[in-house]
Enzyme design. Structure first.
Site, mmCIF file in Angstrom:
data_model
loop_
_atom_site.group_PDB
_atom_site.id
_atom_site.type_symbol
_atom_site.label_atom_id
_atom_site.label_comp_id
_atom_site.label_asym_id
_atom_site.label_seq_id
_atom_site.Cartn_x
_atom_site.Cartn_y
_atom_site.Cartn_z
ATOM 1 N N HIS A 178 13.380 11.503 20.023
ATOM 2 C CA HIS A 178 13.433 12.027 18.644
ATOM 3 C C HIS A 178 13.708 10.908 17.628
ATOM 4 C CE1 HIS A 178 13.820 15.936 20.678
ATOM 5 N NE2 HIS A 178 14.671 15.302 21.455
ATOM 6 N N SER A 299 1.709 -9.485 -0.133
ATOM 7 C CA SER A 299 1.395 -8.589 -1.231
ATOM 8 C C SER A 299 1.040 -9.427 -2.439
ATOM 9 C CB SER A 299 2.613 -7.715 -1.519
ATOM 10 O OG SER A 299 2.577 -7.275 -2.856
ATOM 11 N N LYS A 305 6.886 -9.801 0.635
ATOM 12 C CA LYS A 305 6.287 -8.927 1.644
ATOM 13 C C LYS A 305 5.512 -9.671 2.730
ATOM 14 C CE LYS A 305 5.987 -4.911 1.629
ATOM 15 N NZ LYS A 305 5.271 -3.992 0.743
ATOM 16 N N GLU A 312 -1.466 -1.588 11.380
ATOM 17 C CA GLU A 312 -1.736 -0.465 10.465
ATOM 18 C C GLU A 312 -3.214 -0.072 10.499
ATOM 19 O OE1 GLU A 312 0.478 -0.532 6.473
ATOM 20 O OE2 GLU A 312 0.734 -2.542 7.249
#
Ligand code: ARG
Length: 489
Positions: A178, A299, A305, A312
């Site tokens: 979980h 970024s 970043k 992804e």
């Protein structure tokens, strides 16, 4: 850049300035008016099925050889066909071949060119054959090659995973259920879960290959042929394991391609799960890993970043591979026997799944060995969530307390620790007994309890087959390596 058979280069049609007669079609005598330009574009598949050119020629060569051996065409015709097709293949590979949309598909383009080159012998190639069994053969030949490439790639990826797992067989990390810290595990054990998935994916591909590797040629348009052909001979020449046993089924069903799309969808499921973990683990909140810069981007606005673009995108591309499976299933479901033009729509999703999965596996093969784990952060995270609570319960069970009661005692101790903001291992023996509600049986807990409360003690105790103990992880890696061909060890 891969070569064009790999499909990554747009070696595209040039406009049709070919000297062939564009107005005549294979069926032209029956028709009194040409199709409109839009219909021509709508029905043509040459833009995408020219990828099948090499296997189309391979299939034609075997067919022609068999026709000659069976005296259906002359040996001289076969020699001319062979020479003509080999020249065409060379032209295609070297980018000299002109594809014509008016000739609809790869089969008609090549046949028209052959006939232009060698005359009547070229026209005899299509004896005892139809584009229906021809295209089904082409797809199977092409797919068989793709499966072989994918199997090798998966084995390589899995080898990298095994090496990484071995390197981190002892490293502690939190195991989650979980997404809550559950029990400590080893990084090697976690990685071996993916090695298992990739092993099953490989087995599924190999199994799918058996059903792909059956020869449709000889089924002709739908009902078989009256010519005295020798189908087994063609199968032998092309390396097929057998011949399709029903002509209607052979020209129409694409279940083998659907199966491949399902297998690739599962491969992407596994890659996507791994990606999701890498993305989470790379975030500063987890801080479990770093990925080499070459798999990430920055970024344009936030200088701090470093984004995990490759995982992804892999997670995102999983969607289109699922979509391809759905397209293929839907394409098939309403089709009456036998061949219908709907089937021309099988190619783009099939090609896309093969390309997407191969590229993804290649990138992951390159990336996985370079994942760097942050041992300190992993340990801190494992310590945070009372990950050894089950071990304390097991300890109490070994001292004679029924498991459910032990579970309750430890739950009390955790409650105590939460309110005092400390870990189980921080408590002294007396406080631990008290927190467990066991003050009356204080002799139950001995100093040895602290051994099971350590992360190392916890993981090394799980040494049954399939468990997380470093010894067990190493044993699993040894067994897993047996599957790997020596050249990739
Ligand atoms: N381009 C067609 C396909 O991909 C080849 C078979 C055409 N057969 C036919 N009867 N129109 O399916």
């Amino acid at each position: 850049m891969t070569n064009f058979w790999g499909g990554n280069i747009l070696w595209f049609m040039t406009s049709s300035n070919n000297s062939l007669d564009n107005k005549s079609n294979a069926w032209s005598a029956r028709f009194s008016e040409p199709v409109s330009e839009l219909v021509q574009r709508y029905t043509a598949s040459i833009n995408f099925d020219k990828r099948l050119a090499q296997v189309d020629i391979q299939g034609s060569l075997a067919h022609a050889q068999m026709l000659a051996e069976q005296n259906i065409i002359s040996q001289k015709d076969f020699e001319q066909i062979k020479q003509g097709l080999n020249e065409i293949l060379q032209d295609i590979i070297e980018g000299r071949f002109t594809w014509q949309i008016s000739l609809e598909d790869v089969h008609l383009n090549i046949e028209a060119k052959l006939t232009q080159m060698i005359g009547d012998a070229g026209k005899r190639l299509h004896t005892a054959r139809s584009r229906n069994d021809q295209v089904a053969t082409d797809i199977r030949l092409w797919l068989r090659g793709q499966i072989d490439v994918l199997v090798l790639q998966l084995i390589e990826l899995r080898t990298g995973m095994l090496d990484l797992a071995e390197k981190h067989a002892d490293m502690i990390m939190p195991g989650f259920t979980h997404l809550q810290v559950a029990q400590p595990i080893t990084v090697g054990h976690h990685l071996m879960a993916y090695a298992e998935m990739f092993a099953r994916d490989t087995a599924r591909l190999k199994d799918c290959r058996k059903r792909v590797n059956q020869l449709p040629l000889g089924s002709a348009a739908l009902a078989g042929t009256s010519y005295p052909i020798h189908r087994e001979r063609v199968a032998e020449l092309l390396g097929f394991e057998g011949v399709c046993q029903n002509s209607l089924d052979a020209v129409s069903d694409r279940d083998f391609a659907i199966e491949f799309c399902a297998v690739t969808a599962l491969i992407m499921t596994h890659i996507s799960r791994l990606s999701e973990e890498l993305i989470l683990w790379m975030s500063p909140q987890f801080g479990f890993i770093t990925l080499p810069d070459r798999f990430c981007t920055g970024s344009s606005i936030m200088p701090q970043k470093k984004n995990p673009d490759v995982p992804e995108l892999a997670r995102g591309k999983t969607g289109r591979v699922y979509g391809n499976l759905m397209s293929m299933l839907t394409l098939m479901k309403g089709q009456v026997l036998a061949y219908n033009k709907d089937n021309q729509e099988d190619k783009e999703p099939l090609f896309d799944s093969a390309d997407t999965v191969l590229d993804t596996l290649r990138i992951f093969t390159d990336m996985v060995p370079h994942i760097e784990f942050n041992a300190a952060n992993l340990r801190i995270a494992a310590l945070k969530g009372y990950a050894t609570a089950t071990d304390l319960a097991d300890y109490l069970v070994k001292k004679g307390i029924p498991f459910r009661d032990a579970h309750e005692s430890v739950a009390n101790a955790i409650k105590y620790c939460v309110s005092h903001q400390c870990d189980l291992a921080d408590l002294d023996l007396r406080t631990l007994s008290m927190a467990c509600g066991l003050e009356k049986q204080s002799d139950l807990l001995g100093e040895d309890v602290f051994e099971v409360l350590t992360l190392e003690g916890s993981v090394s105790s799980r040494l049954q087959v399939g468990g997380t103990a470093p010894t067990q992880v190493r044993a699993a890696i040894t067994i897993a390596r047996i599957d790997i061909p020596p050249s990739l060890k």
